[in-house]
Design an enzyme around this catalytic site. Structure first.
Site, PDB file in Angstrom:
ATOM      1  N   ILE A 101      36.601  38.975  44.551  1.00  0.00           N
ATOM      2  CA  ILE A 101      35.351  38.079  44.131  1.00  0.00           C
ATOM      3  C   ILE A 101      35.917  36.749  43.455  1.00  0.00           C
ATOM      4  O   ILE A 101      35.687  36.087  43.331  1.00  0.00           O
ATOM      5  CB  ILE A 101      34.553  38.976  42.941  1.00  0.00           C
ATOM      6  CG1 ILE A 101      33.917  40.193  43.688  1.00  0.00           C
ATOM      7  CG2 ILE A 101      33.396  37.772  43.021  1.00  0.00           C
ATOM      8  CD1 ILE A 101      33.460  39.384  45.511  1.00  0.00           C
ATOM      9  N   ASP A 102      37.301  36.946  42.925  1.00  0.00           N
ATOM     10  CA  ASP A 102      38.284  35.952  42.080  1.00  0.00           C
ATOM     11  C   ASP A 102      38.646  34.818  42.929  1.00  0.00           C
ATOM     12  O   ASP A 102      38.178  33.728  42.873  1.00  0.00           O
ATOM     13  CB  ASP A 102      38.993  36.629  41.118  1.00  0.00           C
ATOM     14  CG  ASP A 102      38.255  36.972  39.514  1.00  0.00           C
ATOM     15  OD1 ASP A 102      37.242  36.616  39.413  1.00  0.00           O
ATOM     16  OD2 ASP A 102      39.518  37.878  38.937  1.00  0.00           O
ATOM     17  N   LEU A 103      39.043  35.169  43.601  1.00  0.00           N
ATOM     18  CA  LEU A 103      39.776  34.297  44.445  1.00  0.00           C
ATOM     19  C   LEU A 103      39.335  33.540  45.527  1.00  0.00           C
ATOM     20  O   LEU A 103      39.084  32.512  45.423  1.00  0.00           O
ATOM     21  CB  LEU A 103      41.188  35.398  45.496  1.00  0.00           C
ATOM     22  CG  LEU A 103      42.057  35.863  45.249  1.00  0.00           C
ATOM     23  CD1 LEU A 103      42.636  37.839  45.869  1.00  0.00           C
ATOM     24  CD2 LEU A 103      42.936  35.299  44.438  1.00  0.00           C
TER      25      LEU A 103
END
Length: 407
Positions: free
Chosen positions: A179-181
């Site tokens: 999700i961060d990436l």
């Protein structure tokens, strides 16, 4: 070449952890000047997220591998912008900047005069991007959040993992912070679009990116499956929800991935397996039928695969043009001839850290850029300390720094 596409673009990076730094590292890889603003004496939290660490042999200062994965190509400056001097120093940096990226809790930066309206008044061309867990508005806008939370909240973990009744059944997160990436990638695209639009309008704009929004969007075909059918997708282990057979199978000496994407491929696979009759079986004639009758098909394949070695299967697959893939360790990944050919391992040099291994940005795999021109992730002790702007009255720094909003 794309590695100079953003030459002349100045980015002020107030972000920490992964999503924001992943975005700003993309901008640095594309040629932008990226100034990473860090808290004096502490820096980005991920500097301590280890082991493993890179180390300055002369001083013993360590830099985590985690920090190095998303902070290549940046210059670090040490500024406590919770003080009047620090906030003024950031405003000076922003006067001629093109982009500012931050990931503090919604509304946190307004008290320091570092919110979008305040900075837009100084620089109307500024593109200002905020990354938060839940967005700038709504009933949860004030809450912090991390990738793991959104893998669960956004639905991903509900259909990831072994199905009920199987060994190890239960929800499972991915092995990296997807999700961060993905948020970093969406943020990169949004910034590039805003810079392109600025050529027409002459003005910057505010961009609100939320990890929750990205997590929901990332459901992709699984999300569409639910919206069309009204049925929640279930955990299916390594199987694909829409294609079959499309999963991992155990051979006589290990595992491989079989990835059948159409009926022609399935027919060729059946011939290789020595069972051409499977392709005409009323249960398996089409992909839709194979999905419905997957337990029966899986049972046949689980009996067939252990009769041969991986090499025997994959050599036959290559000859018959049947899609398959290996399951590599990272040691095998970086030793693979295709990975080497694409020059995905990029070693940059730092006078204090020596050789720093990084992964080349996939946007630049075809670039001839010399790694010697790439800045290594900066050590905290090498951060620049900005002097207070001329004429500013000295005042005592505030006692707390804005809290983290998202990873």
């Amino acid at each position: 070449m794309l590695d100079n596409a953003l030459a002349g673009i100045k980015v002020i990076d107030l972000s920490r952890i992964l999503a924001g730094p992943w975005c700003t590292q993309n901008l640095a890889d594309l040629g932008a000047e990226v100034i990473k603003v860090e808290q004096p004496g502490r820096g980005d939290d991920t500097r301590q997220w280890g082991p493993p660490y890179l180390e300055d042999k002369a001083t013993g200062e360590q830099l985590s591998a985690y920090f190095s994965c998303c902070n290549r190509g940046k210059v670090s400056v040490a500024v406590d912008f919770s003080s009047a001097e620090g906030a003024a120093a950031i405003r000076e940096l922003v006067r001629d900047a093109d982009v500012l990226v931050e990931n503090y809790k919604a509304g946190s930066l307004a008290k320091y005069g570092l919110d979008f309206p305040s900075l837009q008044a100084l620089n109307p061309r500024l593109v200002y991007l905020s990354i938060t867990g839940y967005g700038q508005t709504g009933p949860m806008a004030d809450k912090p959040g991390y990738d793991y939370v959104f893998q669960g909240m956004g639905g991903l973990m509900s259909y990831t993992g072994q199905p009920d009744g199987e060994p190890g059944a239960g929800p499972l997160r991915t092995g990296v912070a997807v999700i961060d990436l993905s948020t970093g990638l969406y943020a990169t695209s949004a910034l590039l679009a805003a810079l392109f639009q600025r050529h027409t309008t002459g003005r910057g704009q505010y961009i609100d990116i939320a990890l929750l929004d990205v997590a929901v969007a990332m459901n992709a075909n699984q999300g569409a499956n639910y919206l069309v059918s009204g049925k929640n997708p279930e955990r299916s282990g390594n199987a694909h929800p829409n294609c079959a057979p499309y999963e991992v199978f155990r051979c006589a000496d290990g595992h491989l991935i079989l990835a059948i994407g159409n009926d022609g491929q399935f027919r060729r696979f059946c011939a290789v397996a020595g069972h051409p009759e499977w392709a005409d079986d009323p249960r398996f004639r089409s992909n839709a039928l194979r999905i419905v009758n997957l337990p029966a098909l899986r049972g046949l394949l689980q009996e067939a695969f252990p009769t041969r070695t991986r090499r025997a299967w994959t050599d036959a697959f290559d000859q018959a043009n049947v899609p398959w893939g290996p399951i590599h360790s990272l040691q095998e990944v970086f030793a693979h001839p295709q990975v080497k050919h694409r020059r995905l391992l990029q070693v940059v040099h730092d006078p204090r850290l020596g050789e720093v291994p990084t992964v080349r940005n996939p946007m630049l795999s075809g670039s001839g850029r010399n790694p010697s021109s790439v800045l290594a992730p900066p050590l905290l002790s090498g951060a620049l300390h900005l002097p207070p702007p001329a004429g500013l009255e000295q005042s005592a720094p505030a006692t707390r720094h804005p809290s983290t909003s998202s990873s």
